[in-house]
Write a protein that holds these residues in place. Sequence first.
Motif, PDB file in Angstrom:
ATOM      1  N   ALA A 354       0.607  -1.160  -0.072  1.00  0.00           N
ATOM      2  CA  ALA A 354       0.051   0.159   0.045  1.00  0.00           C
ATOM      3  C   ALA A 354       0.902   1.374   0.007  1.00  0.00           C
ATOM      4  O   ALA A 354       2.102   1.113   0.557  1.00  0.00           O
ATOM      5  CB  ALA A 354      -0.786   0.024   1.263  1.00  0.00           C
ATOM      6  N   VAL A 355       0.389   2.397  -0.441  1.00  0.00           N
ATOM      7  CA  VAL A 355       1.054   3.723  -0.684  1.00  0.00           C
ATOM      8  C   VAL A 355       0.133   4.704   0.237  1.00  0.00           C
ATOM      9  O   VAL A 355      -1.024   4.770  -0.080  1.00  0.00           O
ATOM     10  CB  VAL A 355       1.036   4.020  -2.079  1.00  0.00           C
ATOM     11  N   ILE A 356       0.716   5.049   1.411  1.00  0.00           N
ATOM     12  CA  ILE A 356       0.117   6.146   2.077  1.00  0.00           C
ATOM     13  C   ILE A 356       0.493   7.562   1.772  1.00  0.00           C
ATOM     14  O   ILE A 356       1.885   7.914   2.008  1.00  0.00           O
ATOM     15  CB  ILE A 356       0.145   5.685   3.388  1.00  0.00           C
ATOM     16  N   PHE A 357      -0.463   8.531   1.452  1.00  0.00           N
ATOM     17  CA  PHE A 357       0.118   9.879   0.990  1.00  0.00           C
ATOM     18  C   PHE A 357      -0.133  10.726   2.103  1.00  0.00           C
ATOM     19  O   PHE A 357      -1.322  10.652   2.718  1.00  0.00           O
ATOM     20  CB  PHE A 357      -0.703  10.233  -0.286  1.00  0.00           C
ATOM     21  N   GLY A 358       0.969  11.489   2.627  1.00  0.00           N
ATOM     22  CA  GLY A 358       0.776  12.446   3.714  1.00  0.00           C
ATOM     23  C   GLY A 358       1.356  11.524   5.016  1.00  0.00           C
ATOM     24  O   GLY A 358       0.885  10.915   5.514  1.00  0.00           O
ATOM     25  N   VAL A 359       2.663  12.463   5.450  1.00  0.00           N
ATOM     26  CA  VAL A 359       3.494  11.805   6.716  1.00  0.00           C
ATOM     27  C   VAL A 359       2.999  12.578   7.737  1.00  0.00           C
ATOM     28  O   VAL A 359       3.575  13.704   7.776  1.00  0.00           O
ATOM     29  CB  VAL A 359       4.857  11.788   5.906  1.00  0.00           C
ATOM     30  N   GLN A 369       1.306  -0.742  11.794  1.00  0.00           N
ATOM     31  CA  GLN A 369       0.021  -1.697  12.092  1.00  0.00           C
ATOM     32  C   GLN A 369       0.035  -2.328  10.683  1.00  0.00           C
ATOM     33  O   GLN A 369      -0.083  -3.453  11.098  1.00  0.00           O
ATOM     34  CB  GLN A 369      -1.158  -0.945  12.424  1.00  0.00           C
ATOM     35  N   LEU A 370      -0.262  -1.417   9.723  1.00  0.00           N
ATOM     36  CA  LEU A 370      -0.072  -2.649   8.607  1.00  0.00           C
ATOM     37  C   LEU A 370       1.192  -3.290   8.288  1.00  0.00           C
ATOM     38  O   LEU A 370       1.046  -4.617   7.571  1.00  0.00           O
ATOM     39  CB  LEU A 370      -0.228  -1.692   7.344  1.00  0.00           C
ATOM     40  N   LYS A 371       2.143  -2.802   8.628  1.00  0.00           N
ATOM     41  CA  LYS A 371       3.389  -3.328   8.662  1.00  0.00           C
ATOM     42  C   LYS A 371       3.428  -4.899   9.430  1.00  0.00           C
ATOM     43  O   LYS A 371       3.790  -5.832   8.989  1.00  0.00           O
ATOM     44  CB  LYS A 371       4.445  -2.690   9.042  1.00  0.00           C
ATOM     45  N   MET A 372       2.776  -4.686  10.470  1.00  0.00           N
ATOM     46  CA  MET A 372       2.602  -5.873  11.540  1.00  0.00           C
ATOM     47  C   MET A 372       1.826  -7.077  10.833  1.00  0.00           C
ATOM     48  O   MET A 372       1.978  -7.999  11.300  1.00  0.00           O
ATOM     49  CB  MET A 372       2.234  -5.490  12.902  1.00  0.00           C
ATOM     50  N   SER A 373       0.925  -6.415  10.016  1.00  0.00           N
ATOM     51  CA  SER A 373      -0.134  -7.438   9.435  1.00  0.00           C
ATOM     52  C   SER A 373       0.435  -8.166   8.166  1.00  0.00           C
ATOM     53  O   SER A 373      -0.210  -8.532   7.339  1.00  0.00           O
ATOM     54  CB  SER A 373      -1.361  -6.921   9.211  1.00  0.00           C
ATOM     55  N   GLY A 374       1.812  -7.579   7.828  1.00  0.00           N
ATOM     56  CA  GLY A 374       2.449  -8.224   6.626  1.00  0.00           C
ATOM     57  C   GLY A 374       2.412  -7.592   5.398  1.00  0.00           C
ATOM     58  O   GLY A 374       2.746  -8.077   4.244  1.00  0.00           O
TER      59      GLY A 374
END
Length: 488
Positions: A354-359, A369-374
């Motif tokens: 996934a790409v998330i825009f806006g840091v 959290q998404l990283k922890m879900s793989g």
Amino acid sequence: AGSELFLKELRARLRPILMNTMGVVIAGIIINSIAFFFLTEVIPFTQGMAVSGRIAVAVLGSTILLALSPASTIAVMQEVRARGSFSKTVLSMTVVMDVVVIVLFAVVAALAAALLEANAQLELTFLLQLAIDLAVAVIGGILIGQVISIILGTHFSKWLKIALILILGTGVFVSSAEITALTKSLGFEIHLEALLVSMIAGFYVTNFTSHRKQFEDLLHDVSPIIYVAFFTLTGIGLKLDMLFGTIGIALVLFFVRIVSIAIGSYVGGSIAGEEKLIRRNAWMGLITQAGIALGLAREVAAEFPALGDSFSTMVVSVVVLNEIFGPLFLKHVLRRVGDSHEPAEHSPDTNRDAVIFGVEGLSVTLSRQLKMSGWDITLADSKEFQTDREKDESIAYYLFDANDLSDIHEFMNNHTDAVVAMMGNDNLNFEICQIAYENFGIQRIVVRLNDMANAPKFEQFNAIVIDTGSALVNLMNQAVRAPQSTAL
């Protein structure tokens, strides 16, 4: 047709719309009438007719073949998400053409009635009679429009308003025949063209009252019911033996009509100063026919018993061909001129990313959290990152130019599974979602809006729109009422 003619939307491109329409109408009347006239020698129900009768058939048929289909055109444009000057011109022309055709049909029907009468002579009184008929139709249309406006201004329920409008519309057609019979018994005849009256009423409500949106919504709700009855009756009147007998003639008229539209739109576009791309391709957007053409064909069958269902069946067979091939031509030309904005083909792989825009703090937390879900996550922003990343090397960070989004291709592609737009500018969020949807075919799009008034813009991408404030309130409301389910 009248309700689709909204003047404020037409003014910007009024000259090319009118010039193109005029070109198509003039070329269509001349070329189609000539083709019809010569074909009357081989059409079964016109063989043996007097020249005046054959002329009547030719002008009636050529007028009906001018009709287009706003509903079908809109449907195709919505399917390919068309936008641009070409799309606006073609759509406006389809609406204006139907208006012109209905007015022209009122004139031609009166002319044909005179030509089909035995030993009929066209005199100056005919022109006076025609002027009176048109004036009465305009006055009647405005009065009906005012009545519709009164109905829409009441506090009645939606379906009661629809019922009253349908009763009023039916009354227009019933009273048209009654007025003709009454005036004829008094020694003069006023023919009230019901379609013209109805169209003027719709035009009046749309442009001269404050009920345009409500009127449009009511028509949208009730039209499927009306169309079912209308097309059923059209099917009942379609005689298969006649259809097979006229299919060759229908094919000839189908191709002649395309030629007339191509010539008319090219000449009209040239006079209006349209660019070559539009002049050469406009004809492909003007082939589709449907409701108005079928309605006029049925009206000819009703008003001219001498022609009857044979004429109607022949015209309907041409309309069917136009309805089959018209949308295909329209879809092709929208892609050809670059007005089509269909989603690209998405090619998901085994990797979830996934790409998330806006840091910011929220997006960084979401990323973890998404990283922890793989999930593999990319964070992107148009400004220098202010958030403490805690040196999380497993998350990729990109800086892009908000004024030139072409570099988004470096970190987003057809394999990307999801896009989350959390920028502080909703217009920028919109552009990001548009690129994700159109260029990469990404279907999972999530947007955090800064102003919920902008939410309707994102519906075209099937985006999930989140308003942080209302989401928090709803969660707290749930926590108070049902704390057990809140944890879930």
